[in-house]
Scaffold this motif. Structure first.
Motif, PDB file in Angstrom:
ATOM      1  N   GLY A   1       0.821  -1.216   0.000  1.00 24.50           N
ATOM      2  CA  GLY A   1       0.000   0.000   0.000  1.00 24.50           C
ATOM      3  C   GLY A   1       0.850   1.259   0.000  1.00 24.50           C
ATOM      4  O   GLY A   1       0.559   2.213  -0.753  1.00 24.50           O
ATOM      5  N   PHE A   2       1.895   1.310   0.814  1.00 23.85           N
ATOM      6  CA  PHE A   2       2.791   2.459   0.814  1.00 23.85           C
ATOM      7  C   PHE A   2       3.459   2.620  -0.553  1.00 23.85           C
ATOM      8  O   PHE A   2       3.592   3.750  -1.066  1.00 23.85           O
ATOM      9  CB  PHE A   2       3.850   2.301   1.897  1.00 23.85           C
TER      10      PHE A   2
ATOM     11  N   ALA B   1       0.993   4.056  -3.067  1.00 20.77           N
ATOM     12  CA  ALA B   1       0.778   5.496  -2.867  1.00 20.77           C
ATOM     13  C   ALA B   1       1.954   6.304  -3.399  1.00 20.77           C
ATOM     14  O   ALA B   1       1.761   7.388  -3.989  1.00 20.77           O
ATOM     15  CB  ALA B   1       0.568   5.781  -1.384  1.00 20.77           C
ATOM     16  N   ASN B   2       3.155   5.847  -3.232  1.00 21.15           N
ATOM     17  CA  ASN B   2       4.330   6.564  -3.739  1.00 21.15           C
ATOM     18  C   ASN B   2       4.348   6.602  -5.268  1.00 21.15           C
ATOM     19  O   ASN B   2       4.714   7.621  -5.867  1.00 21.15           O
ATOM     20  CB  ASN B   2       5.614   5.895  -3.225  1.00 21.15           C
TER      21      ASN B   2
ATOM     22  N   ALA C   1       5.180   8.405   3.275  1.00 20.43           N
ATOM     23  CA  ALA C   1       3.788   7.960   3.381  1.00 20.43           C
ATOM     24  C   ALA C   1       2.917   9.020   4.040  1.00 20.43           C
ATOM     25  O   ALA C   1       1.751   9.197   3.663  1.00 20.43           O
ATOM     26  CB  ALA C   1       3.717   6.665   4.184  1.00 20.43           C
TER      27      ALA C   1
ATOM     28  N   ARG D   1       1.334  11.562   1.727  1.00 15.88           N
ATOM     29  CA  ARG D   1       0.381  11.085   0.721  1.00 15.88           C
ATOM     30  C   ARG D   1      -0.818  10.377   1.326  1.00 15.88           C
ATOM     31  O   ARG D   1      -1.823  10.180   0.642  1.00 15.88           O
ATOM     32  CB  ARG D   1       1.103  10.123  -0.239  1.00 15.88           C
ATOM     33  N   LEU D   2      -0.727   9.925   2.573  1.00 17.75           N
ATOM     34  CA  LEU D   2      -1.795   9.158   3.176  1.00 17.75           C
ATOM     35  C   LEU D   2      -2.272   9.833   4.456  1.00 17.75           C
ATOM     36  O   LEU D   2      -1.637  10.759   4.969  1.00 17.75           O
ATOM     37  CB  LEU D   2      -1.319   7.734   3.491  1.00 17.75           C
ATOM     38  N   ALA D   3      -3.394   9.344   4.971  1.00 13.82           N
ATOM     39  CA  ALA D   3      -3.957   9.869   6.210  1.00 13.82           C
ATOM     40  C   ALA D   3      -3.060   9.496   7.390  1.00 13.82           C
ATOM     41  O   ALA D   3      -2.303   8.519   7.330  1.00 13.82           O
ATOM     42  CB  ALA D   3      -5.366   9.311   6.410  1.00 13.82           C
TER      43      ALA D   3
ATOM     44  N   ALA E   1      -3.032   5.915   8.596  1.00  8.84           N
ATOM     45  CA  ALA E   1      -2.288   4.946   7.790  1.00  8.84           C
ATOM     46  C   ALA E   1      -0.826   4.869   8.245  1.00  8.84           C
ATOM     47  O   ALA E   1      -0.230   3.783   8.292  1.00  8.84           O
ATOM     48  CB  ALA E   1      -2.373   5.319   6.313  1.00  8.84           C
TER      49      ALA E   1
END
Length: 627
Positions: A174-175, A178-179, A281, A284-286, A289
């Motif tokens: 997942g990381f 997102a990257n 991360a 880009r993420l909440a 996360a």
């Protein structure tokens, strides 16, 4: 009231499939921990796009290694794994040295992971409970969890480890996604994939760093005895572990370069260090996360510690079962068939090390990384020895393997791993993060050599003191029977023996009365009823001669201590034996009174023929077979 059953000496067969063994090995490698510690250090050296490519290259090398490793696991599906293979290919002393080295290296890596646990748990404790705990308190909690899980059934521990690994891989994927979806500058550039120039010294250092990251993939072998297909599942799991780990590391490390930008990844890795993954991360993420990622990092470290604990327990169990170490280590639980004694021993040893480190180690994360590097170097040496052992054993005793598995793959992997080991020891100061003149540069190699040397010395001592145990090294507990050659009985000097009676002139049959090994025709004087061909005078002096045992006189007297009228022979049998005509030794079933008949086998005749002419004096007469 019945007696309780004795502890078993076998692991539970058929409880783990190839997938479960793969999850154990992936847990030992700890992919997300590698992304936190190894990958930023690799980028900080200036590797750039070579970092993901180095993981791919190492994956290819280790696939070649896996070919010989799987073949050896098929030959020897035992819990001893690598030390069993080395013993078969390079000899029992080398196998014992490999066992000692494997235990020391896995213990060093496990202690290093305990040191990282405190650093991984610190942010969570601050954000959730607003507390600060020493690293050894967190390590003690993890130690307790591992101690409880170390003695449970293998399939239950495998299910727990599989769950933690799946979550770990999912978070890493997942990381990485997102990257890649939000790269630096809004687009992916070719420089993040293909390097513009190749710096050979940097490439050598990256290969050395990368191969240490793969430490743990070889832990598939110790689960062979508990696998559903003991000869196939460890090999398949090894291939799967190498493939999955190489793909996850190559993809995730490339995503970091894409997210930071090829021109900024080196500086950002040097400044952020182990926080690089969470830093990218978080942009880009909440926030939840990122918190989930930190929690998964902690659980991944616990899973890695548990997987290494299981591996060391099986090594100790195998050594105890072969009596190389105390036999109590080779006992399993009657209820779970887990190596309980070995697990509790490993737990106690780890507790002693943690207690010593709690009062003497100030910077646990740094010390932990150095311990993991030292252990990884030792495992790299073990991989080389195992590959060389596979090359020698598979070609010395071929058993249906093709040329690639038996020769090509072991040769290529031995050469490639040897080259990587040379690079790793050459750049050891950079790997450890110490100055070039630091004593650690020679302490680590010397320590590995001492541990292996002690194992070899242990085997040599066993060879002299306990040869049966020495012969069982690497045999998986299979009983080994050694029949020593008894020294010949001392012979008395000739002048002390009673001389044989003088030979008298031969009679009409070419025999003399002093020939002790030849029989006489029936009815001739001096014939003993219970010993054909021996006169009482001859048997008398043989029986009375000093130094003659009953066993030596057995063939002469039919049975030791047997008399003509003794047990097993009735008077009627004796009378029939005295009245029966003697058989000619030249032809079975022919008596001395029967003439030669031309053509084919003889048939019994009711009419006796003329007597056979006597033998010439001194003619050879075959010995009669004693009953």
């Amino acid at each position: 009231m019945g007696t309780p059953p004795e502890p078993s000496h076998t692991l539970a067969p058929g409880r783990l499939g190839a997938a479960a063994v793969t999850f154990f090995a992936l847990a030992a490698t700890a992919p997300i921990a590698v992304l936190i510690t190894v990958v930023p250090a690799a980028y900080a050296t200036g590797g750039g796009a070579l970092v993901p490519l180095s993981f791919v290259a190492l994956g290819v090398i280790l696939v070649l290694f896996s070919a010989g490793y799987a073949a050896m696991a098929n030959r020897a599906p035992f819990a001893g794994a690598m030390y069993t293979y080395v013993a078969r290919g390079l000899g029992r002393p080398a196998g014992a040295g490999a066992a000692w080295l494997a235990l020391a290296c896995y213990q060093a890596i496990q202690l290093g992971l305990y040191g990282l646990v405190g650093a991984a748990a610190a942010p969570l404790l601050r954000s959730w409970f607003d507390v600060t705990a020493d690293w050894w308190l967190v390590a003690a909690g993890c130690w307790l969890v591992v101690a409880l899980c170390g003695t449970i059934r293998a399939e239950i521990a495998g299910g727990l480890v599989a769950l933690l690994v799946l979550v770990e891989v999912a978070v890493a994927a997942g990381f990485a996604t997102a990257n890649v979806l939000d790269p630096a500058g809004g687009q992916l550039v070719a420089d993040s994939v293909l390097p513009s120039t190749v710096d050979l010294p940097a490439l050598g250092l990256l290969l050395a760093v990368g191969v240490l990251a793969f430490a743990g993939f070889e832990t598939t072998g110790p689960y062979a005895e508990e696998a559903i297909r003991p000869r196939r599942d460890p090999g398949l799991a090894t291939y799967a572990t190498v493939a999955v780990f190489a793909i996850v590391l190559a993809g995730a490390s490339w995503s970091l370069s894409a997210a930071a930008g090829p021109d900024r990844i080196t500086d950002l890795s040097r400044s952020r260090g182990s926080e690089l993954l969470f830093e990218l991360a978080g942009a880009r993420l909440a926030p939840w996360a990122v918190t989930l990622g930190r929690l998964v990092l902690l659980t991944a470290l616990i899973a890695a510690i548990l997987a290494l604990h299981q591996t060391m327990s099986r090594y100790l169990f195998a050594l105890g079962r072969e009596r190389v170490l105390p036999a109590g280590l080779g006992r399993t639980s009657r209820r779970t068939h887990a190596p309980r004694a070995a697990s509790l021993t490993q737990t106690a040893v780890t507790a002693l090390f943690l207690a010593a480190a709690a009062t003497n180690v100030a910077d646990a994360p740094v010390t932990g990384r150095r311990l993991m590097i030292a252990g990884g170097l030792g495992l790299l040496v073990l991989l080389i020895l195992t590959s060389l052992a596979a090359l020698l054993h598979l070609n010395r005793v071929p058993n249906g393997e093709d040329a690639f598995t038996r020769f090509v793959a072991p040769v290529l992997s031995t050469v490639a791993l040897g080259a990587v080991a040379y690079l790793a020891f050459r750049d050891l100061a950079l790997l450890l993060g110490v100055p070039g003149g630091s004593a650690l540069r020679w302490i680590v190699p010397a320590g590995l050599a001492v541990v292996a040397g002690l194992g070899v010395l242990h085997a040599l001592v066993l060879r002299g003191a306990r040869p049966v145990i020495y012969a069982g090294i690497g045999q998986g507990g299979v009983p080994v029977v050694i029949t020593p050659v008894a020294p010949p009985a001392p012979r008395r000097p000739l002048d002390e023996r009673r001389p044989l009676p003088e030979r008298r002139p031969s009679d009409e049959h070419g025999l003399s009365s002093a020939d002790p090994g030849l029989e006489r025709p029936p009815g001739e004087p001096g014939r003993s009823p219970d010993e054909p061909g021996r006169s009482p005078d001859e048997l008398g002096w043989l029986r009375d001669e000093p130094g003659r045992s009953p066993d030596e006189l057995g063939p002469l007297l039919d049975e030791p201590g047997r008399s003509p009228g003794g047990p097993g022979r009735s008077p009627d049998e004796l009378e029939r034996s005295l009245n029966e005509p003697d058989l000619s030794p030249d032809e079975p079933g022919r008596s001395l009174d029967e003439p030669d008949r031309p053509g084919g086998p003889e048939q019994p005749s009711a009419q006796p023929g003329p007597r056979r002419p006597p033998r010439e004096p001194g003619a050879h007469r075959p010995e009669r077979v004693q009953r």
